[in-house]
Scaffold this motif. Structure first.
Motif, PDB file in Angstrom:
ATOM      1  N   HIS A 148      80.475  44.296  86.447  1.00 48.35           N
ATOM      2  CA  HIS A 148      80.662  45.591  85.786  1.00 48.35           C
ATOM      3  C   HIS A 148      81.406  46.567  86.677  1.00 48.35           C
ATOM      4  CE1 HIS A 148      78.952  49.635  84.427  1.00 48.35           C
ATOM      5  NE2 HIS A 148      79.803  49.263  83.512  1.00 48.35           N
ATOM      6  N   LEU A 149      81.102  46.570  87.960  1.00 50.24           N
ATOM      7  CA  LEU A 149      81.830  47.425  88.897  1.00 50.24           C
ATOM      8  C   LEU A 149      83.314  47.075  88.871  1.00 50.24           C
ATOM      9  CD1 LEU A 149      82.030  49.483  91.226  1.00 50.24           C
ATOM     10  CD2 LEU A 149      81.389  47.636  92.793  1.00 50.24           C
ATOM     11  N   PHE A 150      83.610  45.794  88.799  1.00 48.64           N
ATOM     12  CA  PHE A 150      85.008  45.405  88.804  1.00 48.64           C
ATOM     13  C   PHE A 150      85.728  45.806  87.528  1.00 48.64           C
ATOM     14  CE2 PHE A 150      88.766  43.239  89.925  1.00 48.64           C
ATOM     15  CZ  PHE A 150      88.708  43.153  91.307  1.00 48.64           C
ATOM     16  N   GLU A 151      85.015  45.827  86.415  1.00 52.10           N
ATOM     17  CA  GLU A 151      85.619  46.343  85.187  1.00 52.10           C
ATOM     18  C   GLU A 151      86.153  47.757  85.414  1.00 52.10           C
ATOM     19  OE1 GLU A 151      84.122  48.833  81.577  1.00 52.10           O
ATOM     20  OE2 GLU A 151      82.839  47.091  81.946  1.00 52.10           O
ATOM     21  N   HIS A 152      85.386  48.573  86.121  1.00 51.60           N
ATOM     22  CA  HIS A 152      85.832  49.938  86.419  1.00 51.60           C
ATOM     23  C   HIS A 152      87.009  49.934  87.389  1.00 51.60           C
ATOM     24  CE1 HIS A 152      82.653  52.570  84.588  1.00 51.60           C
ATOM     25  NE2 HIS A 152      82.085  51.376  84.461  1.00 51.60           N
ATOM     26  N   LEU A 153      86.956  49.063  88.373  1.00 48.24           N
ATOM     27  CA  LEU A 153      88.035  49.010  89.363  1.00 48.24           C
ATOM     28  C   LEU A 153      89.369  48.632  88.720  1.00 48.24           C
ATOM     29  CD1 LEU A 153      86.180  47.238  92.308  1.00 48.24           C
ATOM     30  CD2 LEU A 153      86.937  49.624  92.238  1.00 48.24           C
ATOM     31  N   ALA A 179      96.458  47.581  95.129  1.00 48.53           N
ATOM     32  CA  ALA A 179      95.998  48.967  95.008  1.00 48.53           C
ATOM     33  C   ALA A 179      94.523  49.135  95.340  1.00 48.53           C
ATOM     34  CB  ALA A 179      96.255  49.468  93.578  1.00 48.53           C
ATOM     35  N   LEU A 180      93.778  48.036  95.474  1.00 45.39           N
ATOM     36  CA  LEU A 180      92.344  48.126  95.709  1.00 45.39           C
ATOM     37  C   LEU A 180      92.062  48.456  97.174  1.00 45.39           C
ATOM     38  CD1 LEU A 180      89.475  47.773  94.596  1.00 45.39           C
ATOM     39  CD2 LEU A 180      89.659  45.324  95.101  1.00 45.39           C
ATOM     40  N   ASP A 181      91.450  49.615  97.406  1.00 46.11           N
ATOM     41  CA  ASP A 181      91.145  50.028  98.775  1.00 46.11           C
ATOM     42  C   ASP A 181      89.754  50.659  98.819  1.00 46.11           C
ATOM     43  OD1 ASP A 181      91.473  52.552  97.626  1.00 46.11           O
ATOM     44  OD2 ASP A 181      93.457  52.866  98.508  1.00 46.11           O
ATOM     45  N   GLU A 182      89.344  51.086  99.999  1.00 51.06           N
ATOM     46  CA  GLU A 182      88.009  51.662 100.174  1.00 51.06           C
ATOM     47  C   GLU A 182      87.816  52.908  99.320  1.00 51.06           C
ATOM     48  OE1 GLU A 182      85.464  50.531 101.565  1.00 51.06           O
ATOM     49  OE2 GLU A 182      86.055  49.087 103.112  1.00 51.06           O
ATOM     50  N   GLU A 183      88.855  53.714  99.177  1.00 53.50           N
ATOM     51  CA  GLU A 183      88.730  54.958  98.406  1.00 53.50           C
ATOM     52  C   GLU A 183      88.433  54.671  96.942  1.00 53.50           C
ATOM     53  OE1 GLU A 183      91.295  58.994  97.250  1.00 53.50           O
ATOM     54  OE2 GLU A 183      92.143  57.485  98.603  1.00 53.50           O
ATOM     55  N   GLU A 240      84.836  53.227  96.585  1.00 60.27           N
ATOM     56  CA  GLU A 240      83.779  54.241  96.656  1.00 60.27           C
ATOM     57  C   GLU A 240      83.762  55.105  95.406  1.00 60.27           C
ATOM     58  OE1 GLU A 240      81.303  54.431  98.789  1.00 60.27           O
ATOM     59  OE2 GLU A 240      82.161  52.575  99.569  1.00 60.27           O
ATOM     60  N   ASN A 241      84.953  55.431  94.917  1.00 63.39           N
ATOM     61  CA  ASN A 241      85.062  56.264  93.718  1.00 63.39           C
ATOM     62  C   ASN A 241      84.368  55.599  92.537  1.00 63.39           C
ATOM     63  OD1 ASN A 241      86.571  56.791  91.044  1.00 63.39           O
ATOM     64  ND2 ASN A 241      87.146  58.568  92.274  1.00 63.39           N
ATOM     65  N   GLN A 242      84.671  54.330  92.286  1.00 62.88           N
ATOM     66  CA  GLN A 242      84.102  53.652  91.129  1.00 62.88           C
ATOM     67  C   GLN A 242      82.664  53.218  91.350  1.00 62.88           C
ATOM     68  OE1 GLN A 242      85.518  53.624  88.054  1.00 62.88           O
ATOM     69  NE2 GLN A 242      86.829  55.027  89.218  1.00 62.88           N
ATOM     70  N   ALA A 267      75.325  47.874  98.264  1.00 70.01           N
ATOM     71  CA  ALA A 267      75.590  46.802  99.228  1.00 70.01           C
ATOM     72  C   ALA A 267      76.960  46.155  99.041  1.00 70.01           C
ATOM     73  CB  ALA A 267      74.506  45.733  99.125  1.00 70.01           C
ATOM     74  N   ALA A 268      77.562  46.313  97.868  1.00 65.60           N
ATOM     75  CA  ALA A 268      78.842  45.666  97.595  1.00 65.60           C
ATOM     76  C   ALA A 268      79.930  46.214  98.513  1.00 65.60           C
ATOM     77  CB  ALA A 268      79.230  45.882  96.140  1.00 65.60           C
ATOM     78  N   THR A 269      80.717  45.327  99.105  1.00 60.52           N
ATOM     79  CA  THR A 269      81.770  45.718 100.039  1.00 60.52           C
ATOM     80  C   THR A 269      83.142  45.502  99.408  1.00 60.52           C
ATOM     81  OG1 THR A 269      81.998  43.511 101.005  1.00 60.52           O
ATOM     82  CG2 THR A 269      80.312  44.981 101.953  1.00 60.52           C
ATOM     83  N   LEU A 270      84.160  46.074 100.025  1.00 64.38           N
ATOM     84  CA  LEU A 270      85.534  45.858  99.583  1.00 64.38           C
ATOM     85  C   LEU A 270      85.879  44.370  99.641  1.00 64.38           C
ATOM     86  CD1 LEU A 270      88.271  46.998  98.690  1.00 64.38           C
ATOM     87  CD2 LEU A 270      88.847  47.315 101.113  1.00 64.38           C
TER      88      LEU A 270
END
Length: 453
Positions: free
Chosen positions: A62-67, A128-132, A135-137, A185-188
Motif C-alpha cells: 500500500h505504501l508503494f501504491e502512494h509512492l 525519482a524515488l528518494d528519501e524525501e 518520508e512524505n508518503q 521500519a520500512a526503508t528506502l
C-alpha cells in the motif's frame, strides 16, 4: 509488434468482446472496443498485494501504491495527477490483499498520454524515488491509517476480524494498511527492492477499454512499454489454503467510544472463482443484501432491535472468502438478543433455502451489479484485469453474470448449510464506553477463542 487474437463475442457475454496480446517482455494486454462515448479507460494490475508481504514489513504494498504517484523519470513530483486532470481525465490507485491497481479514464484523444505515464513510472520510478518522497508518503499513509482506521468508530473492525479469521502467520492475517510499527521500519532500500521484484511488465496486466483503435493502441503500448525489462525474482505468495470450516467460534469483545453496540462476524466461505462462491454470494444477498433481505426485515423492520443489518461477500482468490455480517443495535438492545435472532434466521435459511421469489430477486440484484460494472469503460477494464491476474483468463469477466444466473436454489441452500454456522465464524462485539472513560480500546479488548454462546 505484440501477438494477439481476434475478438469474438462469447456466449453469455452480452455482445462484449476482448482481445488478448502479450509483449516480448511478458506484459499481458487486454483490449475491448466500446465506441458509445468518446472516452477510454486504462487499467494496470500488478500481481502484488498484502498477501505477498513478510512479517515486519506489512503495509509495503500500500505504501508503494502512494509512492507511484510521487514522480518518475520524466514526470516530477505531482505531475502524474496534474497531467491527467489537466487533460480532462480522472485517476487513482488501490491496494488489496491480492493486487495493486492503477487506472485512468481519459478523453479518447488523450489515451496516448495515459499510456506514456503508466509506462514511465513502470520503467523509471527508481530514478525519482528518494528519501524525501519516501518520508512524505510514509506520513501520508500513517495519517490515512489514523483517519480511516484508528480514529473512527468501528474503524479497526476489518483488521480485527481478518486477524481472527486467518490464523497468525497466514498471508491474509494482516490487512493492506499495515501497522504503524512496520510503516516506520520500512526503508528506502526495502521500497527499491519491492519495486524491482513486483513492478515488472511480466508481473502485470494492462487493459484498455473504450473508444479506441486497437491497432493504434497496441502500437503505442509497444512503443512505451516494450523496452521495459522483465524481472524474474518474484517468489509466489505463501499458500493461503485453509480448512473449509474454522471448527470453532472465535470471539472478541471491544470496548470503545462507538455510537451503538454492534455485532460483526466473518464466516469462512469458498474461494472466488468457484460455483460454490457464487452460491454463497446469492445466500448472503438473500439474507443481508439490502432492505428486502431477511435480516433487515427481521431485525430492523419487525423486531426494531437494529438500525442496520447487512451481509456481504469479500471475494478472495488465494484464500477462503469471507461472509461479512454487520449489525448495529438500536436503543439499549443487548448483542445476545441480536445474535440469537441472527442465528435463528441463518438456521431457518439453511434448512429451507431461498424461496423462488428471493432467488429471482437475488440473482437480479447480482446481475445488475455485474452489468453496472461491465457497462462502464473503467469497470470493464478493472474486471478484465482482475480475471486475467487472479484466474488467468480475462474472458471470464464477460461471462461471470451467466455463471451466477446458472446457480440453483438447492446450491444456495447447501452453501448456507455448510458455511453459515456458529462454528465457522469470527465474532466481534462492540460495547460502547463513555467518552470520559479512560479505558484504552486495545487494552479493553477481551479475546475468547472458541467461546460459543
Amino acid at each position: 509488434m505484440p501477438m494477439g487474437h481476434t475478438a469474438t463475442a462469447q456466449a453469455g457475454s452480452g455482445g462484449l468482446t476482448a482481445t488478448e496480446h502479450r509483449l516480448a517482455n511478458g506484459l499481458r494486454v487486454v483490449l475491448s472496443e466500446d465506441h458509445l462515448t468518446p472516452v477510454a479507460a486504462v487499467c494496470l494490475w500488478y500481481d502484488v498485494g498484502s498477501r505477498h508481504e513478510v512479517k515486519g514489513r506489512t503495509g509495503l504494498a500500500h505504501l508503494f501504491e502512494h509512492l507511484m504517484f510521487q514522480g518518475s523519470g520524466q514526470v516530477k513530483g505531482n505531475g502524474h495527477f496534474e497531467l491527467v486532470q489537466g487533460a480532462g481525465g480522472s485517476l487513482n490507485g488501490t491496494t488489496s490483499f491480492e493486487r495493486t491497481n492503477y487506472f485512468e479514464t481519459m478523453p479518447t484523444h488523450q489515451l496516448e498520454l495515459a499510456l506514456w505515464l503508466e509506462a514511465d513510472r513502470m520503467g523509471s520510478l527508481l530514478a525519482a524515488l528518494d528519501e524525501e518522497s519516501m518520508e512524505n508518503q510514509r506520513d501520508v499513509v500513517k495519517n490515512e491509517r489514523r483517519q480511516r482506521y484508528d480514529n473512527v468508530p468501528y474503524g479497526t473492525a476489518f483488521e480485527k476480524l481478518t486477524a481472527l479469521a486467518y490464523p497468525e502467520g497466514h498471508p491474509y492475517h494482516h490487512t493492506p494498511i499495515g501497522s504503524m510499527a512496520d510503516l516506520d521500519a520500512a526503508t528506502l532500500e526495502d521500497a527499491q527492492a519491492f519495486f524491482r521484484t513486483y513492478y515488472a511488465p511480466n508481473n502485470a496486466v494492462l487493459s484498455v477499454v473504450g473508444d479506441i483503435d486497437p491497432e493504434q493502441t497496441l502500437a503505442w503500448i509497444e512503443k512505451y512499454f516494450g523496452s521495459i525489462p522483465s524481472h524474474d525474482g518474484k517468489q509466489p505468495p505463501r499458500d493461503g489454503a485453509l480448512p473449509g470450516i474454522i471448527g470453532e467460534q472465535l470471539r472478541e469483545v471491544v470496548r470503545e467510544e462507538v455510537p451503538a453496540r454492534a455485532l460483526m462476524a466473518a464466516y469462512r466461505l469458498p474461494q472466488d472463482g468457484t460455483r460454490e462462491c457464487d452460491a454463497a454470494d446469492l445466500a448472503l444477498t438473500v439474507l443481508g443484501g439490502g432492505e428486502s433481505s431477511r435480516l433487515h426485515n427481521r431485525l430492523v423492520r419487525r423486531d426494531r432491535t437494529a438500525v442496520a443489518a447487512g451481509f456481504g461477500l469479500l471475494r478472495l482468490a488465494g484464500a477462503p472468502s469471507l461472509g461479512w455480517l454487520d449489525v448495529k443495535t438500536s436503543g439499549g438492545v443487548e448483542v445476545p438478543q441480536i445474535e440469537s435472532a441472527v442465528d435463528e434466521e441463518l438456521a431457518r435459511f439453511a434448512e429451507e433455502g431461498p424461496t423462488p421469489e428471493e432467488m429471482e430477486r437475488a440473482q437480479a440484484q447480482l446481475e445488475r451489479e455485474w452489468l453496472d460494472r461491465l457497462g462502464t469503460v473503467s469497470g470493464r477494464a478493472d474486471e478484465l484485469c482482475r480475471y486475467a491476474v487472479l484466474f488467468g483468463d480475462p474472458q471470464l469477466a464477460l461471462t461471470a453474470v451467466g455463471r451466477v444466473l446458472d446457480v440453483t436454489a438447492d446450491e444456495v441452500k447447501a452453501a448456507a448449510r455448510a458455511h453459515l454456522r456458529p462454528d465457522n465464524r469470527a465474532v466481534l462485539v462492540y460495547e460502547p464506553v463513555e467518552p470520559a472513560d479512560e479505558t484504552d480500546g486495545a487494552e479493553g479488548t477481551d479475546a475468547h477463542e472458541g467461546a460459543d454462546k
